[in-house]
Write a protein that holds these residues in place. Structure first.
Motif, PDB file in Angstrom:
ATOM      1  N   VAL A   1       1.074  -0.922  -0.137  1.00 45.33           N
ATOM      2  CA  VAL A   1       0.165   0.018   0.170  1.00 45.33           C
ATOM      3  C   VAL A   1       0.738   0.769   0.292  1.00 45.33           C
ATOM      4  N   TYR A   2       1.721   0.991   0.824  1.00 44.23           N
ATOM      5  CA  TYR A   2       2.909   2.234   1.024  1.00 44.23           C
ATOM      6  C   TYR A   2       3.835   2.625  -0.358  1.00 44.23           C
ATOM      7  N   GLN A   3       3.921   1.207  -0.457  1.00 49.03           N
ATOM      8  CA  GLN A   3       5.111   1.383  -1.901  1.00 49.03           C
ATOM      9  C   GLN A   3       4.995   1.548  -3.517  1.00 49.03           C
ATOM     10  N   LYS A   4       2.765   1.124  -3.473  1.00 46.55           N
ATOM     11  CA  LYS A   4       2.977   1.197  -4.670  1.00 46.55           C
ATOM     12  C   LYS A   4       1.552   2.175  -4.993  1.00 46.55           C
ATOM     13  N   LEU A   5       0.483   1.546  -3.671  1.00 46.15           N
ATOM     14  CA  LEU A   5      -1.183   2.221  -4.124  1.00 46.15           C
ATOM     15  C   LEU A   5      -0.773   3.550  -3.504  1.00 46.15           C
ATOM     16  N   HIS A   6      -0.305   4.633  -2.411  1.00 45.61           N
ATOM     17  CA  HIS A   6      -0.671   5.249  -2.073  1.00 45.61           C
ATOM     18  C   HIS A   6       0.320   6.109  -3.467  1.00 45.61           C
ATOM     19  N   PRO A   7       1.265   6.394  -4.198  1.00 48.65           N
ATOM     20  CA  PRO A   7       1.935   7.115  -4.947  1.00 48.65           C
ATOM     21  C   PRO A   7       1.175   7.177  -6.023  1.00 48.65           C
ATOM     22  N   ALA A   8       0.569   5.462  -6.487  1.00 52.43           N
ATOM     23  CA  ALA A   8      -0.637   5.539  -7.837  1.00 52.43           C
ATOM     24  C   ALA A   8      -1.444   6.677  -7.691  1.00 52.43           C
ATOM     25  N   LEU A   9      -2.211   6.805  -6.328  1.00 52.37           N
ATOM     26  CA  LEU A   9      -3.148   6.836  -5.939  1.00 52.37           C
ATOM     27  C   LEU A   9      -3.261   8.683  -6.311  1.00 52.37           C
ATOM     28  N   ARG A  10      -2.148   8.809  -5.695  1.00 53.36           N
ATOM     29  CA  ARG A  10      -1.538  10.689  -6.050  1.00 53.36           C
ATOM     30  C   ARG A  10      -2.279  11.300  -7.071  1.00 53.36           C
ATOM     31  N   ASP A  11      -0.773   9.671  -7.326  1.00 53.76           N
ATOM     32  CA  ASP A  11      -0.792  10.581  -9.448  1.00 53.76           C
ATOM     33  C   ASP A  11      -1.543  10.107  -9.710  1.00 53.76           C
ATOM     34  N   THR A  12      -2.700   9.263 -10.289  1.00 53.60           N
ATOM     35  CA  THR A  12      -4.100   9.132 -10.817  1.00 53.60           C
ATOM     36  C   THR A  12      -4.374  10.958  -9.791  1.00 53.60           C
ATOM     37  N   VAL A  13      -4.757  10.403  -8.703  1.00 52.41           N
ATOM     38  CA  VAL A  13      -5.681  11.809  -8.216  1.00 52.41           C
ATOM     39  C   VAL A  13      -5.176  13.808  -8.950  1.00 52.41           C
ATOM     40  N   TRP A  14      -3.878  13.363  -9.272  1.00 54.38           N
ATOM     41  CA  TRP A  14      -3.106  15.372  -9.980  1.00 54.38           C
ATOM     42  C   TRP A  14      -4.132  14.798 -11.514  1.00 54.38           C
ATOM     43  N   ARG A  15      -3.802  13.698 -11.950  1.00 52.39           N
ATOM     44  CA  ARG A  15      -4.542  13.667 -13.668  1.00 52.39           C
ATOM     45  C   ARG A  15      -5.614  13.803 -13.367  1.00 52.39           C
ATOM     46  N   CYS A  16      -6.622  13.205 -12.816  1.00 51.27           N
ATOM     47  CA  CYS A  16      -7.817  13.822 -12.917  1.00 51.27           C
ATOM     48  C   CYS A  16      -8.300  15.198 -12.510  1.00 51.27           C
ATOM     49  N   LEU A  17      -7.626  16.079 -11.687  1.00 54.13           N
ATOM     50  CA  LEU A  17      -7.337  16.799 -11.276  1.00 54.13           C
ATOM     51  C   LEU A  17      -7.208  17.849 -11.697  1.00 54.13           C
ATOM     52  N   LYS A  18      -6.111  17.937 -12.858  1.00 51.89           N
ATOM     53  CA  LYS A  18      -5.393  18.999 -14.143  1.00 51.89           C
ATOM     54  C   LYS A  18      -6.415  18.614 -15.104  1.00 51.89           C
ATOM     55  N   LYS A  19      -7.591  17.312 -15.342  1.00 53.31           N
ATOM     56  CA  LYS A  19      -8.723  17.266 -16.279  1.00 53.31           C
ATOM     57  C   LYS A  19      -9.742  18.301 -15.872  1.00 53.31           C
ATOM     58  N   GLU A  20      -9.891  17.724 -14.623  1.00 50.28           N
ATOM     59  CA  GLU A  20     -11.094  18.737 -14.532  1.00 50.28           C
ATOM     60  C   GLU A  20     -11.219  20.314 -14.130  1.00 50.28           C
ATOM     61  N   THR A  21      -9.691  20.506 -13.578  1.00 50.57           N
ATOM     62  CA  THR A  21      -9.930  21.981 -13.803  1.00 50.57           C
ATOM     63  C   THR A  21      -8.835  22.518 -14.116  1.00 50.57           C
ATOM     64  N   GLU A  22      -9.165  21.776 -15.902  1.00 52.00           N
ATOM     65  CA  GLU A  22      -7.933  23.052 -16.842  1.00 52.00           C
ATOM     66  C   GLU A  22      -8.040  24.104 -16.868  1.00 52.00           C
ATOM     67  N   ARG A  23      -9.517  24.773 -17.050  1.00 54.55           N
ATOM     68  CA  ARG A  23      -9.662  26.036 -17.438  1.00 54.55           C
ATOM     69  C   ARG A  23      -9.413  27.083 -16.122  1.00 54.55           C
ATOM     70  N   LYS A  24      -9.270  26.149 -15.205  1.00 54.70           N
ATOM     71  CA  LYS A  24      -8.542  27.280 -13.654  1.00 54.70           C
ATOM     72  C   LYS A  24      -7.599  27.640 -13.512  1.00 54.70           C
ATOM     73  N   GLY A  25      -6.281  26.237 -13.777  1.00 53.93           N
ATOM     74  CA  GLY A  25      -4.723  26.264 -14.254  1.00 53.93           C
ATOM     75  C   GLY A  25      -4.850  25.431 -12.713  1.00 53.93           C
ATOM     76  N   ILE A  26      -4.504  24.261 -12.935  1.00 61.68           N
ATOM     77  CA  ILE A  26      -3.720  23.636 -11.542  1.00 61.68           C
ATOM     78  C   ILE A  26      -2.478  23.827 -12.006  1.00 61.68           C
ATOM     79  N   LYS A  27      -1.778  24.470 -10.988  1.00 66.82           N
ATOM     80  CA  LYS A  27       0.448  24.649 -11.020  1.00 66.82           C
ATOM     81  C   LYS A  27       1.196  23.766 -10.686  1.00 66.82           C
TER      82      LYS A  27
END
Length: 388
Positions: free
Chosen positions: A362-388
């Motif tokens: 979970v710590y070695q793989k799940l958490h890093p994968a979760l974090r990065d997946t969240v940010w990919r989705c956020l960047k799509k969701e908020t592209e017009r607002k500008g995630i830095k």
């Protein structure tokens, strides 16, 4: 499920954690600007018909709340980072250190509040230490937070305070220091100054029968193949009803704990709500503190911490190469797989909960994968607002 569209990748990831990581149930909540942006419950929770208010042991995710409490007391002039721990707990005034050859000598440095918050105090998480073992054998009514913590001073430190990093009982000691500085039990202090102001009704060191009845079943991985076995439904770091473990003792829900994380992402207050910390204090929490051999110790504890440093009770991202989060992201995790993320630039907060003990993947793989997946989705969701 709350949040669709650009969060489909995150939903598919969470729906796959049982097969990929051997986690039978999980719950994930994401907020931006203090508002819930996404929520998904997977595995056995997906179609359980429950209310979404299931409870989980936070284990070490508790540390974020404990360090928040310490920062509050610093704002009020009741506690200082450079204060010696012996100012509050006299037993810590004259400590001893064990050399690698087994010999023992008087510590040359005073243990300070800073050392506690940065896990550089020289303590460990060894339940077999003679002083601690004797204290845990006391009748439950005598096993108070301060009594148990004072017993930790009886055994030699692993190193001089401030010289190395070692994950340990440091934040339990910090909890006892908070009690002395505040003049009240840790559980009462947190309820009055953190949980009640944020509307966190299901966050507690001492769950009532209704809260226990809503707890997600706790398992453990019994081997490297991820074989699930039933685990004690209690918290082994909870040493009785008189003990408030600042390092691992809280129970909460994802709906509750996201409120604390969201407040931190917004500089210490929810929109329209009571301020629990000044923005300067949040920045101090998320300021990298380790260097040299102590930082190497931190990285050696987990390969997933490369790119991170450690602040006051939280990991802090300093080198974002190969990591989707922006530098400045901070948070921590818990022994049953909890994961907390706070990102103050874009006011993002994430909390993920599960109940599987002894699950290193979970710590070695799940958490890093979760974090990065969240940010990919956020960047799509908020592209017009500008995630830095």
């Amino acid at each position: 499920m709350t949040g669709k569209g650009n969060f489909q990748e995150l939903t598919e990831f969470l729906d796959g954690v049982e097969k990929a990581f051997g986690v039978p149930a999980c719950d994930c909540i994401l907020a931006k600007d203090g508002e819930i942006l996404y929520r998904h419950r997977a595995g056995s929770l997906k179609n359980s018909g429950e209310t979404g208010k299931e409870t989980y042991w936070l284990y070490s995710a508790t540390k974020i709340a404990t360090c928040t409490a310490a920062m509050q007391l610093m704002e009020r002039g009741r506690l200082g980072l450079d204060d010696p721990v012996g100012k509050y707990l006299p037993e810590f005034e004259a400590l001893r250190v064990r050399r690698t050859d087994g010999s023992i000598y008087p510590a040359g440095r005073k243990m300070t509040v800073l050392h506690l918050m940065t896990m550089t105090g020289g303590l460990d998480y060894d339940l077999s230490r003679p002083g601690l073992r004797a204290a845990l054998a006391l009748p439950e009514r005598e096993r108070t937070t301060q009594r148990i913590v004072r017993a930790l001073s009886e055994d030699p430190l692993l190193f001089e305070p401030g010289t190395r990093f070692r994950y340990s009982f440091c934040h339990d000691v910090l909890g006892a220091v908070i009690e002395v500085a505040a003049g009240q039990r840790l559980c009462d202090y947190m309820r009055e100054f953190i949980f009640a102001p944020l509307g966190m009704e299901d966050t507690t060191f001492h769950p009532n029968p209704r809260q226990r009845a809503r707890m997600v079943k706790q398992y453990a991985h019994s081997d490297d193949r991820g074989t699930l076995t039933d685990w004690n439904q209690d918290n082994e770091w909870r040493f009785g009803d008189e003990y408030d473990s600042g390092g691992a003792g809280l129970m909460s829900t994802v709906e509750d704990y996201i409120r604390l994380l969201s407040a931190l992402s917004l500089g210490g207050a929810l929109p329209g709500g009571e301020r629990i910390l000044r923005s300067e204090s949040v920045k101090k929490m998320a300021t990298p503190r380790l260097e040299g051999v102590a930082l190497e110790d931190f990285w050696n504890r987990s390969a997933a911490m490369k790119g991170y440093n450690y602040g006051l009770g939280v990991r802090v991202l300093v080198d974002g190469r190969g990591i989707a989060s922006p530098p400045g992201e901070f948070g921590w995790d818990g022994a049953a797989g909890a994961y907390a993320l706070v990102e103050p630039i874009n006011h993002i907060a994430l909390y993920y909960a599960q109940q599987v003990y002894s699950c290193p993947i979970v710590y070695q793989k799940l958490h890093p994968a979760l974090r990065d997946t969240v940010w990919r989705c956020l960047k799509k969701e908020t592209e017009r607002k500008g995630i830095k």
